[in-house]
Write a protein that holds these residues in place. Structure first.
Motif: not given
Length: 87
Positions: A1-20
């Protein structure tokens, strides 16, 4: 498949990061996505987001690849450096 687009990372203060990201716009459909942090496979998911555990004040390379029966496509990646306060 082709390459996914618009990768972003949102960090939190709880030691986790949301990757979309967004699905590839062309090519054969993806059936799953591989999420790599600093070139280590963290998880495989069928969703367009996931949460990963991160350490504070560390730099990260986050990469997403799309996969299907034909194999794994090229990675879309981004670099993040975040000084997080631990809670």
């Amino acid at each position: 498949p082709a390459t996914p687009a618009s990768v972003s990372v949102a960090f939190s203060r709880t030691g986790r990061a949301l990757v979309t990201w967004t699905a590839p716009a062309s090519g054969s459909a993806a059936t799953s996505y591989n999420v790599y942090v600093n070139d280590v496979l963290e998880t495989t998911t069928t969703r367009l987001s996931t949460t990963v555990i991160v350490a504070s004040a560390t730099s990260y390379k986050v990469a997403i690849t799309a996969s299907n029966a034909a194999g794994e496509g090229s990675a879309n990646y981004t670099f993040y450096s975040e000084g997080l306060a631990t809670s």
